[in-house]
Scaffold this active site. Structure first.
Site, PDB file in Angstrom:
ATOM      1  N   ASP A  84      -2.237   1.135  -7.818  1.00 10.51           N
ATOM      2  CA  ASP A  84      -1.891   1.677  -6.508  1.00 10.51           C
ATOM      3  C   ASP A  84      -0.377   1.868  -6.363  1.00 10.51           C
ATOM      4  O   ASP A  84       0.408   0.979  -6.702  1.00 10.51           O
ATOM      5  CB  ASP A  84      -2.374   0.733  -5.408  1.00 10.51           C
ATOM      6  N   ASP A 118      -4.803   5.375  -3.819  1.00 10.10           N
ATOM      7  CA  ASP A 118      -3.899   4.785  -2.816  1.00 10.10           C
ATOM      8  C   ASP A 118      -2.446   5.148  -3.108  1.00 10.10           C
ATOM      9  O   ASP A 118      -1.635   4.333  -3.549  1.00 10.10           O
ATOM     10  CB  ASP A 118      -4.081   3.273  -2.715  1.00 10.10           C
ATOM     11  N   HIS A 152      -7.200   4.533   1.307  1.00  6.30           N
ATOM     12  CA  HIS A 152      -6.090   5.028   2.114  1.00  6.30           C
ATOM     13  C   HIS A 152      -5.980   6.550   2.022  1.00  6.30           C
ATOM     14  O   HIS A 152      -5.673   7.214   3.024  1.00  6.30           O
ATOM     15  CB  HIS A 152      -4.784   4.370   1.674  1.00  6.30           C
ATOM     16  N   ARG A 203      -9.334   5.672  12.530  1.00  2.86           N
ATOM     17  CA  ARG A 203      -8.782   4.330  12.330  1.00  2.86           C
ATOM     18  C   ARG A 203      -7.365   4.417  11.744  1.00  2.86           C
ATOM     19  O   ARG A 203      -6.473   3.674  12.127  1.00  2.86           O
ATOM     20  CB  ARG A 203      -9.681   3.508  11.400  1.00  2.86           C
ATOM     21  N   ARG A 316     -14.539  -5.367  -1.401  1.00  6.69           N
ATOM     22  CA  ARG A 316     -13.746  -6.460  -1.978  1.00  6.69           C
ATOM     23  C   ARG A 316     -14.612  -7.256  -2.964  1.00  6.69           C
ATOM     24  O   ARG A 316     -14.825  -6.826  -4.071  1.00  6.69           O
ATOM     25  CB  ARG A 316     -13.194  -7.351  -0.843  1.00  6.69           C
TER      26      ARG A 316
END
Length: 382
Positions: A84, A118, A152, A203, A316
């Site tokens: 990332d 990301d 993201h 969000r 996760r």
């Protein structure tokens, strides 16, 4: 064997275990790894009856079987998986320079480079990061570049209208219901364009009420996604709908075209017993262990944006391990996302930076499993 490392330039070696299979599967593997026409039927029969998978070839045999008639080992294709980036251009530039210095020139020039997703949020330079990535094909025309979508990136794309539409034509608003109870707490975006925006875009562009992120031990940056630095990198205030106009079209196309999974055949990996051939699956967070693998791959391959939260990009612990459907198979699963550097057999998690200012960006190189890090651009964590 589980290997976790934080030392620069370490080669992650370990016994990745024996894999049992039928005699037929062993013969097929032997045929693939021993394509030389001088390989006899008797040898194939021996492979099928005696050799365990993965097939570990001693150097004297592997050089003849995979190389040329002079006994030279065929060159290994270099595969680089980059963790990332999270908006840190100086770290990305440093990592790229370190990769170029660490690898043989011909290997770097022709490498397959997989970015694990990301690219935005948390760090200050999302716009410059995307410019850097977009320039790579022209700078390194012999390389192959794969850009995976992270959670993201999906949310950023959703906010600026770059997310692929649902395959069944349903509205993005249909993704809200599952998480509607979080709307007030997370301060979802309610400005122009929100009426048919994917839930993750709302969000991402919202303003979270809480100021402290207990999981990271840091303040939130604007939204639950820490999106404020991304807005500011394009010269607009966090949560402003002006971002939709400020993001260049080439950046929107980059976000739109991000793949959710990359599958690569015949990736070589070094082990204590020799070099083996594997399939590689790269996905931002991982694959769920107990769910049907084919259905997960369908969602990923088709980029099914009907799904409110794609666990393979966002999960996760549920995506930490290799899924049951891949148990006993020679398949590398490599991801970023988790804010850790973790290797367990053929499971690779390459996200040492995690979006923290004081941690490096890392990449893993196959077949050697060497980890290369950025050495510049880190700063004290605020």
């Amino acid at each position: 064997m589980v290997i976790t490392s934080s030392a620069p330039g370490i080669r992650l070696q370990g016994n990745i275990g024996k894999i049992t299979s039928t005699a037929l599967a062993r013969q097929q593997n032997c045929k693939r790894l021993l394509p030389n026409r001088s390989i006899s039927t008797d040898l194939l029969r021996i492979c099928g009856s005696l050799l365990p998978l993965p097939l570990l070839l001693p150097p004297t045999l592997s050089s003849r079987a995979r190389g040329n008639d002079a006994g030279e080992m065929a060159p290994s294709r270099t595969v680089i998986c980059v963790g990332d980036v999270h908006g840190y251009i100086s770290k990305l530039e440093s990592l790229w320079a370190n990769l170029q210095s660490a690898l043989p020139a011909d290997a770097f020039a022709a490498a397959l480079v997989i970015f694990l997703g990301d690219y935005n949020d948390r760090g200050p330079d999302t716009r410059r990061v995307l410019d850097f990535l977009l320039a790579l094909p022209a700078r390194h025309p012999a390389q192959r570049h794969v850009f995976l979508c992270g959670n993201h990136d999906l949310a950023f794309a959703a906010f600026v209208g770059a997310l692929p539409p649902p395959p069944d034509g349903s509205p993005f608003a249909a993704t809200w219901d599952q998480y509607i109870d979080n709307e007030a707490h997370e301060g979802w975006f309610r400005g122009p364009g929100h009426e048919d925006m994917h839930v993750q875009g709302r969000r991402w562009g919202g303003v979270i009420k809480e100021r402290w992120n207990p999981k990271k031990g840091l303040p939130y940056k604007g939204s639950i996604y820490d999106a404020q630095p991304t807005f500011e990198s394009y010269g607009v205030a966090h949560g402003s709908p002006d971002l939709m106009k400020a993001v260049p079209e080439e950046h929107k196309k980059f976000l739109h075209d991000l793949v959710w999974v990359h599958e690569e055949e015949d990736v070589r990996i070094d082990t204590d017993g020799g070099q083996i051939l594997c399939k590689l699956i790269a996905v931002h967070a991982g694959l769920e262990k107990s769910l049907d693998l084919n259905e997960q791959l369908r969602v990923l391959r088709t980029r099914d944006t009907r799904v409110p939260k794609v666990q393979m990009l966002s999960g996760r612990q549920d995506v930490w391990n290799i899924p049951q459907d891949l148990a006993g198979k020679q398949t590398i699963v490599v991801s970023g996302h988790h804010g850790k550097l973790h290797v367990d057999g053929l499971r690779f998690i390459i996200d040492e930076g995690g979006g923290y200012a004081d941690k490096p960006i890392a990449a893993v190189v196959f077949p050697s499993k060497e980890v290369i890090r950025s050495t510049e651009g880190t700063a004290s964590q605020n």
